[in-house]
Enzyme design. Structure first.
Site, mmCIF file in Angstrom:
data_model
loop_
_atom_site.group_PDB
_atom_site.id
_atom_site.type_symbol
_atom_site.label_atom_id
_atom_site.label_comp_id
_atom_site.label_asym_id
_atom_site.label_seq_id
_atom_site.Cartn_x
_atom_site.Cartn_y
_atom_site.Cartn_z
ATOM 1 N N HIS A 28 -3.691 16.799 16.510
ATOM 2 C CA HIS A 28 -4.851 16.640 15.629
ATOM 3 C C HIS A 28 -6.140 16.592 16.455
ATOM 4 C CE1 HIS A 28 -1.284 14.981 13.723
ATOM 5 N NE2 HIS A 28 -1.849 15.186 12.557
ATOM 6 N N HIS A 68 -2.733 9.535 14.739
ATOM 7 C CA HIS A 68 -2.840 10.977 15.006
ATOM 8 C C HIS A 68 -4.039 11.304 15.882
ATOM 9 C CE1 HIS A 68 -5.404 10.568 11.361
ATOM 10 N NE2 HIS A 68 -6.069 11.589 11.846
ATOM 11 N N GLY A 115 1.330 4.976 13.282
ATOM 12 C CA GLY A 115 1.659 6.266 12.680
ATOM 13 C C GLY A 115 1.372 6.193 11.196
ATOM 14 N N LEU A 117 -0.612 5.275 8.416
ATOM 15 C CA LEU A 117 -2.018 4.869 8.321
ATOM 16 C C LEU A 117 -2.150 3.537 7.595
ATOM 17 C CD1 LEU A 117 -3.363 8.383 7.354
ATOM 18 C CD2 LEU A 117 -3.863 7.176 9.483
ATOM 19 N N ASP A 152 -10.488 7.669 7.215
ATOM 20 C CA ASP A 152 -10.446 7.731 5.743
ATOM 21 C C ASP A 152 -9.061 7.370 5.205
ATOM 22 O OD1 ASP A 152 -13.161 8.761 5.380
ATOM 23 O OD2 ASP A 152 -12.392 10.568 6.348
ATOM 24 N N GLY A 153 -8.027 7.857 5.897
ATOM 25 C CA GLY A 153 -6.666 7.585 5.432
ATOM 26 C C GLY A 153 -6.372 6.094 5.392
ATOM 27 N N HIS A 262 -8.148 19.171 11.136
ATOM 28 C CA HIS A 262 -7.566 17.831 11.133
ATOM 29 C C HIS A 262 -6.250 17.832 11.899
ATOM 30 C CE1 HIS A 262 -5.365 14.281 9.765
ATOM 31 N NE2 HIS A 262 -4.388 15.124 9.515
ATOM 32 N N SER A 382 8.752 -21.845 -3.028
ATOM 33 C CA SER A 382 10.026 -21.256 -3.422
ATOM 34 C C SER A 382 10.822 -20.760 -2.225
ATOM 35 C CB SER A 382 9.798 -20.059 -4.345
ATOM 36 O OG SER A 382 9.584 -20.485 -5.652
ATOM 37 N N PHE A 437 11.463 -8.594 -2.417
ATOM 38 C CA PHE A 437 10.171 -8.041 -2.007
ATOM 39 C C PHE A 437 10.166 -7.585 -0.549
ATOM 40 C CE2 PHE A 437 8.746 -11.124 -5.458
ATOM 41 C CZ PHE A 437 8.915 -10.172 -6.459
ATOM 42 N N HIS A 461 16.232 -16.230 -2.121
ATOM 43 C CA HIS A 461 16.622 -15.684 -3.427
ATOM 44 C C HIS A 461 17.365 -14.373 -3.194
ATOM 45 C CE1 HIS A 461 13.661 -18.696 -4.271
ATOM 46 N NE2 HIS A 461 13.838 -18.607 -5.567
HETATM 47 C C1 LIG Z 1 1.067 6.100 5.441
HETATM 48 C C2 LIG Z 1 0.722 7.491 5.841
HETATM 49 N N1 LIG Z 1 0.634 8.447 4.900
HETATM 50 C C3 LIG Z 1 0.389 9.727 5.256
HETATM 51 C C4 LIG Z 1 0.233 10.068 6.556
HETATM 52 C C5 LIG Z 1 0.007 11.512 6.944
HETATM 53 N N2 LIG Z 1 -1.363 11.713 7.372
HETATM 54 C C6 LIG Z 1 -1.718 11.641 8.650
HETATM 55 S S1 LIG Z 1 -3.355 11.868 8.901
HETATM 56 C C7 LIG Z 1 -3.629 12.087 7.240
HETATM 57 C C8 LIG Z 1 -5.019 12.362 6.730
HETATM 58 C C9 LIG Z 1 -5.921 11.279 7.060
HETATM 59 O O1 LIG Z 1 -7.243 11.689 7.100
HETATM 60 P P1 LIG Z 1 -8.240 10.866 8.002
HETATM 61 O O2 LIG Z 1 -7.734 9.494 8.080
HETATM 62 O O3 LIG Z 1 -9.589 11.062 7.444
HETATM 63 O O4 LIG Z 1 -8.106 11.515 9.426
HETATM 64 P P2 LIG Z 1 -8.996 12.750 9.983
HETATM 65 O O5 LIG Z 1 -8.811 13.873 9.002
HETATM 66 O O6 LIG Z 1 -10.381 12.280 10.058
HETATM 67 O O7 LIG Z 1 -8.363 13.080 11.302
HETATM 68 C C10 LIG Z 1 -2.446 11.972 6.540
HETATM 69 C C11 LIG Z 1 -2.344 12.122 5.077
HETATM 70 C C12 LIG Z 1 0.339 9.040 7.511
HETATM 71 N N3 LIG Z 1 0.244 9.247 8.824
HETATM 72 N N4 LIG Z 1 0.546 7.767 7.122
#
Ligand SMILES: Cc1ncc(C[n+]2csc(CCOP(=O)(O)OP(=O)(O)O)c2C)c(N)n1
Length: 679
Positions: A28, A68, A115, A117, A152-153, A262, A382, A437, A461
């Site tokens: 990436h 990433h 990994g 996000l 963003d993720g 990306h 609990s 949970f 539980h």
């Molecule tokens: C929980 C989770 N869901 C999905 C992914 C797959 N994934 C990796 S990066 C990404 C996009 C995220 O975008 P952003 O955080 O904005 O990164 P940028 O595009 O700026 O590199 C996704 C969906 C992941 N790594 N973790």
């Protein structure tokens, strides 16, 4: 002049990130290139670390949420001397120290990246709590910062709600988060999925919110300086950055702000690697070149960091000479040493629920283990973590003198926060909630397994005997899932997790002993809601018997000679077997009863031991309130297991026992029917 060098350093990080991905044909580049200015300013001017002592306890921590973006981290860590160019060239290759999403490599400066996000910055919240906990006990000499980087993720992931709420609530002013807001994610631009006002959201949670141009180094510097001086709140620096900053296409036009960059090499995305390289001041003959002036800059920086850490160590030595007792304690905290505990002396009430037995142990641990932190996701009365709470008090805004975290109703957040505490070091984290949970916690439990973090899970539980709350609250398949984690080996060849389901109060005491002595992997305790009859002890020493749990399974009651049938279970089902065995013995059968609190540990034993407990060619009958498959591995191919193979129902648990066949009578009937079929 300095400005130029700093610009060059950031461009160098951009070039290296781009080159790594291009060479390995995977990874990436875009996000890494956008975040390069922040990462350079952070590492060069703000982050305290000792270049020669990566594990220095008082280093600032940096948690990268978007794993990433690891090329960005490896690049800056190459400038700091933690990696070399050859290693960058082997990005994502077999055996290289530069995997795609590095989870943990402290000696190389990788405190953690996530990994999945969202978990990374939540772990940073845990580390920030641990830092405050230590400072509350040893003084502000031990203060340091936790920096984290979110994208963003991570902001979109639900876990950010828990992390944001908790950090604001606790007033974690030691937490500084940079939000790389580049408006681009994997499949779309962010505007295709959100209209959120993120600044208002964090303001509402009680954060100090700063907005800057995230590629402007002066603004980054100013924002970090202001965040460093914040006294009451965590800080989020929302930096507007440019995805793929500096990229050009083959015609020399801008190739910035593209979703395609990306997650793939620049050339594959349609940009021009060479043109971009030249645009950023790189050398087409050697894309992995580190510029001389950047090398010189980092040489100076490293010297200053060494001097600063040496100065701290000097002050620490002076402090230690004035506070030898405290210093001894601090060393024990960070070495993971625990004081001697007389587990045998813990009085368990006869016939108690194992969750109550756990509370009895926790009450003692609260007074003995000064660096243990226990959390509950709003179930402390609990899940009986209140046994611990009654001997301490909860964390409050700006007050970390207690040792209990009311995590609120946020199990995944809690589990990730525990991981962050363990990563920080110096503390022993444990957390509780209902077993059902555990499903909400699993992604963080998996990372604890992968990273070998010795977090303790208190899951109560444990079965349909939750009763009236009904099938949404009645675990069935959960134990089987966790036993799979026991099967899964970590990279050091150990069971990635130890899962213990104790059969009575005394076994629960031993289970806690095992959990605390396991410093290498997470440990789960699966505990009953309902009271359980104590198991019998032939030699009148139940504690000595229960200690055999360390081998995963042991004989609770035996017969002379070869048994006609072996009965095996874990948890409260063992006591049901004890009752069923009485009926079978009345028929003249020779019965052996086994308690198997941990299948994983049992499988680690020698062949001899395993066969001494479960010999070949003897009928084995298993009883489990989980899926039958939970015990089938131990019962073997010829064994049978009476389990729960549907969701439960809402009713008082004694009725459910009858309806589902978890009674002595049914053990007798099923065992007899099995024996009549057995060949
Ligand atoms: C929980 C989770 N869901 C999905 C992914 C797959 N994934 C990796 S990066 C990404 C996009 C995220 O975008 P952003 O955080 O904005 O990164 P940028 O595009 O700026 O590199 C996704 C969906 C992941 N790594 N973790």
């Amino acid at each position: 002049m300095k400005i130029d060098v700093n610009q060059k350093a950031a461009d160098n990080i951009r070039i290296l990130s781009m080159a790594m991905v291009e060479k390995s044909k995977s990874g990436h580049p875009g996000g890494a290139m956008g975040g390069a200015d922040f990462i350079h300013i952070l590492f060069s001017e703000f982050l305290n670390f000792d270049p020669k002592d990566s594990a220095w306890i008082n280093r600032d921590r940096f948690f990268l949420d978007p794993g990433h973006m690891s090329p960005m981290l490896y690049s800056v860590l190459t400038l700091t001397g933690h990696f070399n160019v050859e290693e960058l060239k082997n990005f994502r290759q077999w055996g290289s120290p530069t995997p795609g999403h590095p989870e943990l490599d402290i000696m190389r400066g990788v405190e953690n990246t996530s990994g999945p996000l969202g978990q990374g910055h939540t772990m940073a919240v845990g580390a920030a709590i641990a830092e405050r906990f230590i400072a509350a006990r040893f003084g502000e000499l031990f203060a340091h910062k936790i920096f984290t980087f979110i994208s963003d993720g991570g902001v979109q992931e639900e876990i950010s709600q828990g992390a944001g709420r908790l950090a604001g609530f606790l007033g974690l002013n030691n937490l500084i988060m940079f939000y790389d807001s580049n408006d681009i994610q994997l499949s779309t631009e962010t505007k295709a999925v959100t209209i959120e006002d993120t600044a208002m959201k964090y303001t509402a949670w009680g954060w100090n919110v700063l907005k800057i141009d995230g590629n402007n180094q002066d603004q980054i510097r100013k924002a970090l300086t202001s965040a460093m001086n914040e006294k009451n709140k965590p800080t989020i620096i929302i930096g507007k950055t440019i995805m793929g900053k500096g990229l050009l296409d083959s015609e020399g036009k801008s190739f910035e702000r593209k979703t395609s960059t990306h997650g793939m090499p620049v050339s594959e995305a349609g940009g021009s690697f060479e043109k971009s390289l030249v645009n950023l001041g790189g050398n087409t003959a050697d894309p992995f070149l580190i510029f001389d002036e950047v090398k010189d800059l980092y040489k100076e920086i490293l010297a200053a960091k060494s001097a600063a850490s040496a100065d701290w160590k000097k002050r620490k030595t002076e402090w230690a000479s004035k506070n030898p007792e405290l210093d001894g304690k601090l060393q024990n905290f960070f070495a993971g040493n625990i004081p001697d505990i007389d587990y045998k002396a813990i009085q368990q009430k006869e016939g108690s629920a194992t969750r109550a037995a756990s509370a009895a142990v926790l009450g003692l641990l609260a007074t003995k283990i000064e660096n243990m932190i226990v959390a509950s996701a709003d179930l402390s009365n609990s899940d009986k973590t209140d046994g611990f709470l009654k001997n301490t008090h909860p964390f409050k805004h700006g007050d970390f003198t207690g040792a209990f975290l009311h995590a609120g109703v946020s199990e995944l957040t809690m589990a990730a926060v525990m991981n962050g505490m363990a990563l920080h070091g110096g503390v022993i984290p444990a957390c509780g909630t209902f077993f059902v949970f555990s499903d909400y916690m699993k992604p963080a439990v998996r990372l604890a397994c992968l990273m070998r973090l010795p977090v303790k899970y208190i899951w109560t539980h444990d079965a349909f005997r939750v009763g009236e709350d009904g099938p949404t609250h009645q675990p069935v398949e959960q134990e089987a899932q966790l036993r799979l984690m026991e099967h899964l080996k970590n990279h050091h060849g150990m069971n990635s997790m130890v899962v213990i389901r104790p059969a009575d109060g005394t076994e629960t005491t031993v289970a806690w002993k095992m959990a605390l002595e396991n410093k290498e992997t997470p440990t789960a305790l699966i505990l009953s809601r309902q009271n359980i009859k104590d198991l019998p002890s032939d030699n009148n020493n139940r504690y000595a018997d229960a200690l055999k749990s360390v081998k995963g399974a042991y004989i609770v009651q035996d017969c002379t000679g070869i048994p006609d049938i072996i009965l095996i279970a874990s948890g409260s089902e063992v006591s049901t077997l004890v009752e069923g065995a009485v009926l079978l013995r009345n028929d003249g059968l020779k019965v052996r009863i086994i308690s198997a609190p941990s299948e994983g540990l049992f499988r680690n034993q020698s062949d001899d031991y395993r066969k001494s407990i479960i010999p070949e060619n003897v009928p084995v009958f298993g009883l489990t309130a989980g899926l039958s498959v939970t015990l089938q591995g131990l019962a073997g191919p010829k064994g049978v297991v009476w389990g729960m193979n549907t969701f439960g129902y809402s009713a008082p648990y004694k009725i459910l026992d009858e309806k589902f066949g978890f009674t002595a009578g049914n053990v007798y009937n099923q065992a007899k029917a099995y024996l009549s079929r057995y060949k």
